[in-house]
Enzyme design. Structure first.
Site, mmCIF file in Angstrom:
data_model
loop_
_atom_site.group_PDB
_atom_site.id
_atom_site.type_symbol
_atom_site.label_atom_id
_atom_site.label_comp_id
_atom_site.label_asym_id
_atom_site.label_seq_id
_atom_site.Cartn_x
_atom_site.Cartn_y
_atom_site.Cartn_z
ATOM 1 N N HIS A 126 41.774 72.458 12.971
ATOM 2 C CA HIS A 126 41.134 73.243 11.908
ATOM 3 C C HIS A 126 42.170 74.023 11.089
ATOM 4 O O HIS A 126 41.825 74.978 10.408
ATOM 5 C CB HIS A 126 40.131 74.231 12.508
ATOM 6 C CG HIS A 126 39.136 73.600 13.419
ATOM 7 N ND1 HIS A 126 38.253 72.656 12.972
ATOM 8 C CD2 HIS A 126 38.890 73.761 14.743
ATOM 9 C CE1 HIS A 126 37.487 72.263 13.995
ATOM 10 N NE2 HIS A 126 37.864 72.919 15.087
ATOM 11 N N HIS B 258 33.497 69.744 13.570
ATOM 12 C CA HIS B 258 34.029 68.689 14.435
ATOM 13 C C HIS B 258 33.337 67.367 14.116
ATOM 14 O O HIS B 258 33.395 66.427 14.898
ATOM 15 C CB HIS B 258 33.805 69.017 15.914
ATOM 16 C CG HIS B 258 34.190 70.403 16.274
ATOM 17 N ND1 HIS B 258 33.302 71.449 16.232
ATOM 18 C CD2 HIS B 258 35.383 70.921 16.640
ATOM 19 C CE1 HIS B 258 33.934 72.567 16.593
ATOM 20 N NE2 HIS B 258 35.190 72.277 16.829
#
Lengths: 332, 332
Positions: A56, A218
C-alpha cells in the site's frame, strides 16, 4: 508477471532498505520490518504508530517523520505485521508519555496490535489504540467484522501526529484521532486487479469492459461489478455514498482526498477531483483543502478512492501543521 | 481501454481544471492549457517556465509554485504545446526581469518555444532558454536530433527556480540551469507500454517476458529489447550507462532520482534505489540526497528511470532551498 523485483520473498525487505537509504531521517529496527523516526523516542512526546500489510506504499512507512508517525510496522504483502514486531516498535518509540496505535480495521491487524499492546504494556509502556473504519462500501467483508479501514487513515496519521507534536497527552491525541475517524468516509473502485509478487497473476478477474465499485485495498470484493463508466459517473457514484454516510450538510467544510490505487495516472485523479469539487459546490459544501495523489495504494491496481473528512477549526489547524515525512511535507 | 476519463478529447482540459481546483495557488490562463502561479508576475524576479506534452504528470504543472516554475504550458497528450500558448504564458509571468524557458529536447517543443520566445520578444519580454537533453540512452531518436530530455529536467526546474527566487539575473538563472544540464544523466526502461487516451491501445508491443531498455517517455524505442531481468540487473544496466556518461569519479557527490513511469508501485522504485545506492557506495561516490517517486511519467507505463546529478555546494544549496508546488514541497 512483470515487476521490478528480485524475488517475491525479498520484496518487503529490499523495499524497506531502499526506503531508509533514501530517507536517512528514518531508521529500520534491526531484524524487523519496522521503520521509526531516526530520533525516536522523542522526549516528552506521545508517540503515534501504525502498520499493516505491505503493498500500500507510501502507506505506512512513508508517513513516518516529524508531525506524523513515530513508527510503522510493515507486514509481508497484504499480510498483517506480527505482534512481536509491533511490540518492538512500540517500545522503540515510547518516550514514557505513551503510544497511540492507529490500526486499520482488518482482523489480523486488530488482533496483532492488541497482542502487541499487551506485550508492550508488560514491558512498562502505556499503549492505547484507535481503529479506522472509513470505507463506507461494505459492512463486514472478507477480512473484517465491520467496515474496512482505507485511505482516510492518512488523515488520522496527520491529525494525531500533529496533536502529539503539540505536546498533547495520550488521551488528547487519541481523542483527535477518534474525531477524524468519526468524521471521515471513503469509497473506492478498481479498473483492474492488482498482481501480488507471490501469486504473480491478477488477484481477481475483471472483464475488459468491467469495473468493480466499492473495492477494498487488497482487491476484496466491493458492492457492485458494472460496465465501464465515465470518470464523472464513477466519481458521482463514489462521492454520493460518502456524502450520504457522513450526512453532509450545506455550509459544512471538508477536506477531500482523491487517492490513486497505484497504477492510475495522476492526470486521471485530477479529472476525478474536478467532478468531486463540482459536486461539493453544488451542495454548498466548502472544500478547505483537496488532496490528490497516491496515498494508500494496492500495488499496481488501476482505480481510485474518494475520501471526505468533515473538518472544524481544530482539525484544520492540525492538518496544516508542519510535517516532514517521505510522502508528505507540510511547510510551516 | 480502461481509464478514469470522460472523453479522450477532454482529458487535458479536465485534468488542468481538476488541478487548479486542488491547488488554488495556481491559476489557469483563460482559454489556454497554461497554468501559472496565481501571484504571477512576481515583481523583481526572473520567471522560469517550462512545458511540453501532457501525459507526464506531475510534469510540468505540478512544479509550478514558489521556488520552482512560474508557469507550465501543457500540450495535448504527447504533443507539444502551441507557440501561441507558450507566448501567452511568457507574457503572463514576465515581471520585466526576464523569462527563462526550460525546454526538453524534442523537435516540436524546441520549435514552439523558439517561436514563442520571438513572439514574446516582440511584445517586449526578454526571453532566454535552455534545452535539457539528459537521456543517455540514444543519440537522435524518433522525435529528436540529439539526446532526449527526460526526468533530469526536474532538477533543472528546482535549481533554476531556487536561483530565480534568490533574486539572480536572467543570466545567472540560465547559468545554473545549464550547470545542471551539464552534470545530469538519465536512463529509463519499460516493463509495459503506455496506453494513450486517443489511441486506446498499447503504443508499442512488448512480449509477456520482454522489457525495453533505454525507452523514451513517450514509448519511443530504446537501445535494447531483452528478456525480463531482475530489478538489480535492470538497475545495474541503467545506472552504469549513466555513470559512464557522467564519467563519475570516486569522491564525487551526487543527487539521485529513481523515477516511476506512472504504473509502477512505489515499493518497486525503492528496490531499484536500494541497488543504485549500493552501486554508488561501491564506487566511493557520496549520495547527498536520493529522490524516489513519480516525477515524470508516461501515463500508465510500468517502468522506471535512473537519474544522477553531480552536485557542488551551489547546487546543493539550490536543491535544498524552500519550494512549494503541488508535486514537491521543500520546507525551510
Amino acid at each position: 508477471m512483470k515487476k521490478l523485483i528480485n524475488e517475491p520473498s525479498t520484496v518487503v525487505d529490499e523495499m524497506l532498505d531502499g526506503m531508509v537509504t533514501a530517507h536517512p531521517e528514518l531508521r529500520r529496527l534491526d531484524g524487523t520490518n519496522v521503520v521509526v523516526r531516526a530520533d525516536a523516542p522523542v522526549a516528552g512526546k506521545v508517540a503515534v504508530v501504525s502498520g499493516g500489510g505491505s503493498g500500500h506504499e507510501p502507506t505506512h512507512g512513508g508517513y513516518v517523520g516529524e508531525g506524523m508517525l513515530d513508527g510503522a510496522a510493515a507486514g509481508e504483502v497484504f499480510t498483517s505485521p506480527t505482534a512481536d514486531q509491533i511490540s518492538e516498535m512500540i517500545q522503540a518509540v515510547d518516550s514514557g508519555e505513551g503510544v497511540l496505535c492507529v490500526v486499520k480495521n482488518y482482523e489480523g491487524d486488530v488482533m496483532n496490535f492488541d497482542t502487541a499492546a499487551e506485550m508492550a504494556d508488560m514491558e512498562g509502556a502505556t499503549v492505547d489504540s484507535v481503529v479506522v473504519n472509513d470505507d463506507v462500501a461494505v459492512e463486514d467483508s472478507l477480512y473484517t467484522s465491520g467496515r474496512r479501514g482505507v485511505a482516510g487513515t492518512i488523515f488520522v496519521h496527520k491529525c494525531a501526529g500533529a496533536k502529539a507534536a503539540e505536546g498533547a497527552s495520550l488521551e488528547g491525541v487519541k481523542a483527535v484521532a477518534q474525531k477524524v475517524i468519526d468524521n471521515v468516509g471513503t469509497m473506492g473502485m478498481a479498473l483492474t486487479s492488482c498482481v501480488t509478487p507471490e501469486k504473480g497473476e491478477p488477484t481477481f478477474d475483471l472483464g475488459d469492459d468491467e469495473i468493480e465499485l466499492g473495492i477494498g485495498i487488497h482487491g476484496e470484493p466491493g458492492t457492485e461489478r458494472t460496465d465501464l463508466m465515465s470518470a464523472d459517473e464513477i466519481t458521482e457514484h463514489l462521492a454520493e455514498q460518502v456524502f450520504d454516510d457522513l450526512d453532509l450538510q450545506e455550509g459544512e467544510e471538508v477536506v477531500t482526498m482523491v487517492n490513486g490505487m497505484g497504477g492510475t495516472p495522476l492526470s486521471e485523479l485530477y479529472i476525478v477531483n474536478r467532478k468531486l469539487q463540482s459536486m461539493l459546490d453544488d451542495r454548498g459544501v466548502e472544500t478547505w483543502d483537496a488532496w490528490v495523489g497516491d496515498y494508500m495504494t494496492s500495488l499496481d491496481m488501476m482505480g481510485c478512492s474518494v475520501t471526505v473528512l468533515r473538518v472544524d477549526e481544530e482539525l484544520k489547524d492540525l492538518l496544516s501543521a508542519p510535517a516532514s515525512t517521505p510522502a508528505l511535507t507540510v511547510a510551516e
